[in-house]
Design a protein around this motif. Structure first.
Motif, PDB file in Angstrom:
ATOM      1  N   ARG A 147     -82.073 -54.466  12.505  1.00 41.91           N
ATOM      2  CA  ARG A 147     -83.541 -55.004  11.650  1.00 41.91           C
ATOM      3  C   ARG A 147     -83.213 -55.571  10.515  1.00 41.91           C
ATOM      4  O   ARG A 147     -83.953 -56.757  10.160  1.00 41.91           O
ATOM      5  CB  ARG A 147     -84.490 -53.881  11.496  1.00 41.91           C
ATOM      6  N   TYR A 148     -82.399 -55.052   9.602  1.00 42.12           N
ATOM      7  CA  TYR A 148     -82.034 -55.520   8.351  1.00 42.12           C
ATOM      8  C   TYR A 148     -80.895 -56.379   8.306  1.00 42.12           C
ATOM      9  O   TYR A 148     -80.389 -56.986   7.061  1.00 42.12           O
ATOM     10  CB  TYR A 148     -82.084 -54.504   7.587  1.00 42.12           C
ATOM     11  N   HIS A 149     -80.383 -57.275   9.354  1.00 41.86           N
ATOM     12  CA  HIS A 149     -79.363 -57.993   9.361  1.00 41.86           C
ATOM     13  C   HIS A 149     -79.901 -59.507   9.410  1.00 41.86           C
ATOM     14  O   HIS A 149     -81.214 -59.357   9.827  1.00 41.86           O
ATOM     15  CB  HIS A 149     -78.400 -57.707  10.393  1.00 41.86           C
ATOM     16  N   LEU A 155     -88.723 -64.189  10.165  1.00 45.98           N
ATOM     17  CA  LEU A 155     -89.246 -64.826   8.961  1.00 45.98           C
ATOM     18  C   LEU A 155     -90.612 -63.912   8.587  1.00 45.98           C
ATOM     19  O   LEU A 155     -90.669 -63.391   7.415  1.00 45.98           O
ATOM     20  CB  LEU A 155     -89.710 -66.373   9.019  1.00 45.98           C
ATOM     21  N   MET A 156     -91.276 -63.698   9.721  1.00 45.58           N
ATOM     22  CA  MET A 156     -92.644 -62.644   9.514  1.00 45.58           C
ATOM     23  C   MET A 156     -92.550 -61.538   8.870  1.00 45.58           C
ATOM     24  O   MET A 156     -92.792 -60.950   7.902  1.00 45.58           O
ATOM     25  CB  MET A 156     -93.466 -62.698  10.618  1.00 45.58           C
ATOM     26  N   ASP A 157     -91.269 -60.909   9.368  1.00 46.97           N
ATOM     27  CA  ASP A 157     -90.834 -59.485   9.039  1.00 46.97           C
ATOM     28  C   ASP A 157     -90.214 -59.304   7.766  1.00 46.97           C
ATOM     29  O   ASP A 157     -90.771 -58.621   6.956  1.00 46.97           O
ATOM     30  CB  ASP A 157     -89.889 -58.867  10.130  1.00 46.97           C
ATOM     31  N   LEU A 158     -89.577 -60.195   7.540  1.00 45.25           N
ATOM     32  CA  LEU A 158     -88.631 -60.335   5.894  1.00 45.25           C
ATOM     33  C   LEU A 158     -89.771 -60.777   4.905  1.00 45.25           C
ATOM     34  O   LEU A 158     -89.886 -60.027   4.095  1.00 45.25           O
ATOM     35  CB  LEU A 158     -87.675 -61.593   6.096  1.00 45.25           C
ATOM     36  N   LEU A 159     -90.586 -61.830   5.096  1.00 49.03           N
ATOM     37  CA  LEU A 159     -91.568 -62.029   4.199  1.00 49.03           C
ATOM     38  C   LEU A 159     -92.672 -60.951   3.901  1.00 49.03           C
ATOM     39  O   LEU A 159     -93.023 -60.978   2.765  1.00 49.03           O
ATOM     40  CB  LEU A 159     -92.343 -63.401   4.563  1.00 49.03           C
ATOM     41  N   ALA A 160     -92.896 -60.203   4.907  1.00 43.62           N
ATOM     42  CA  ALA A 160     -93.791 -59.071   4.511  1.00 43.62           C
ATOM     43  C   ALA A 160     -93.117 -57.815   4.022  1.00 43.62           C
ATOM     44  O   ALA A 160     -93.641 -56.796   3.692  1.00 43.62           O
ATOM     45  CB  ALA A 160     -94.396 -58.386   5.775  1.00 43.62           C
ATOM     46  N   LEU A 161     -91.898 -57.875   3.871  1.00 45.46           N
ATOM     47  CA  LEU A 161     -90.840 -56.941   3.293  1.00 45.46           C
ATOM     48  C   LEU A 161     -90.927 -55.685   4.283  1.00 45.46           C
ATOM     49  O   LEU A 161     -91.181 -54.562   3.964  1.00 45.46           O
ATOM     50  CB  LEU A 161     -91.243 -56.501   1.973  1.00 45.46           C
ATOM     51  N   TYR A 162     -90.939 -56.223   5.611  1.00 45.33           N
ATOM     52  CA  TYR A 162     -90.874 -55.155   6.719  1.00 45.33           C
ATOM     53  C   TYR A 162     -92.082 -54.300   6.595  1.00 45.33           C
ATOM     54  O   TYR A 162     -91.940 -53.056   7.215  1.00 45.33           O
ATOM     55  CB  TYR A 162     -89.727 -54.444   6.556  1.00 45.33           C
ATOM     56  N   GLN A 163     -93.399 -54.642   6.106  1.00 43.43           N
ATOM     57  CA  GLN A 163     -94.452 -53.872   6.119  1.00 43.43           C
ATOM     58  C   GLN A 163     -95.376 -54.308   7.079  1.00 43.43           C
ATOM     59  O   GLN A 163     -95.940 -55.234   6.635  1.00 43.43           O
ATOM     60  CB  GLN A 163     -95.019 -53.723   4.598  1.00 43.43           C
ATOM     61  N   ASN A 167     -98.002 -58.459   7.368  1.00 43.29           N
ATOM     62  CA  ASN A 167     -97.696 -59.681   8.190  1.00 43.29           C
ATOM     63  C   ASN A 167     -98.596 -60.584   8.047  1.00 43.29           C
ATOM     64  O   ASN A 167     -99.957 -60.365   7.827  1.00 43.29           O
ATOM     65  CB  ASN A 167     -97.654 -58.930   9.573  1.00 43.29           C
ATOM     66  N   ALA A 168     -98.112 -61.842   8.249  1.00 38.87           N
ATOM     67  CA  ALA A 168     -99.490 -62.944   8.038  1.00 38.87           C
ATOM     68  C   ALA A 168     -99.135 -64.039   9.181  1.00 38.87           C
ATOM     69  O   ALA A 168     -97.909 -63.944   9.669  1.00 38.87           O
ATOM     70  CB  ALA A 168     -98.870 -63.713   6.765  1.00 38.87           C
TER      71      ALA A 168
END
Length: 269
Positions: A147-149, A155-163, A167-168
């Motif tokens: 997941r963190y590679h 992009l959605m996951d990363l920009l939401a800091l995996y929270q 999600n947007a």
């Protein structure tokens, strides 16, 4: 210079009646359409949404942008009837051949799990995609699965800091950045469009969605400093030029360009 090809991807799916029956979500005696409608109605009553489980989806379209040192291309793999396994295999064959940077919007939460399950069902092979260091030691530290590679960048996951609560929707972010956002339909209309024989319309919709994702990826690269303001502007010019060429052939690109507002000027330090 683009050292690693960049593949942005998006999929469109329809419910798989056979999977619904296997999961006990539809009566065995119902035909495919009735089975889907029954499962959707039950799901809507239970959850407030008629969207069916990921493992009960089948792949109809996979659309990709392909960016390398030669330029930008857009291509779709489409199931025209009984070709789902070939469609999924063709996508993974791109990874096998090019080892690209994969980019998606919610690909980790939806697109890739669907492709995993359908690949399993159809006997698809994808050794490079699944390599987590067993064959290529470098893949241990940056692979498509973890997941963190970033070899697959959701992009959605990363920009939401995996929270998940942060999600947007891609459509909203695209429009806020000055891009067209969704055109033609949305995911909730895909099954009905498929029943009406509008597979080509679904393909066009998927292609515009994946273009939005690529443009958001470019904006992200600007934000993190991987592209300078001038390089970003050059990339946007390339996208517009590419779509202008395609617009002579297909109306959805003419519509997309017409909907594309002037981009806000990047903030300069």
């Amino acid at each position: 210079m683009i050292r690693t090809p960049i593949v942005t991807f998006d999929i469109e799916t329809i419910p798989d009646a056979e999977a619904l029956r296997a999961a006990g979500l539809a009566d065995p005696e119902l035909d495919d359409t009735a089975a889907v409608r029954q499962a959707q109605a039950q799901r809507l009553e239970k959850t407030g949404s008629d969207f069916l489980p990921i493992h009960c989806q089948r792949v109809l379209v996979i659309s990709c942008t392909f960016r390398n040192h030669e330029g930008l291309k857009i291509h779709s793999f489409v199931d025209q009837g009984g070709q789902e396994g070939q469609v999924v295999q063709q996508f993974f064959r791109v990874i096998e051949k090019h080892s690209p940077q994969l980019v998606s919007w919610n690909g980790g939460g939806f697109d890739l799990p669907v492709l995993h399950y359908r690949g399993l069902v159809h006997g698809v092979t994808a050794p490079k995609y699944w390599d987590m260091g067993e064959d290529d030691r470098e893949m241990k530290w940056n692979n498509y699965i973890s997941r963190y590679h970033t070899r697959h960048l959701d992009l959605m996951d990363l920009l939401a800091l995996y929270q998940p609560r942060a999600n947007a929707p891609m459509d909203v972010l695209a429009k806020l950045c000055g891009f067209p956002g969704k055109l033609g339909m949305d995911g909730s209309k895909v099954f009905d469009a498929w029943l009406a024989g509008q597979t080509d319309d679904i393909r066009r919709y998927c292609e515009t969605d994946v273009m939005n994702t690529y443009l958001l990826y470019c904006r992200y690269q600007l934000m993190r400093g991987a592209l300078s303001a001038d390089e970003y502007a050059d990339e946007i010019t390339l996208v517009r030029h590419t779509l202008g060429t395609l617009a002579a052939l297909e109306a959805h690109w003419r519509e997309y360009l017409a909907a594309w507002s002037d981009l806000p000027a990047p903030v300069k330090s």
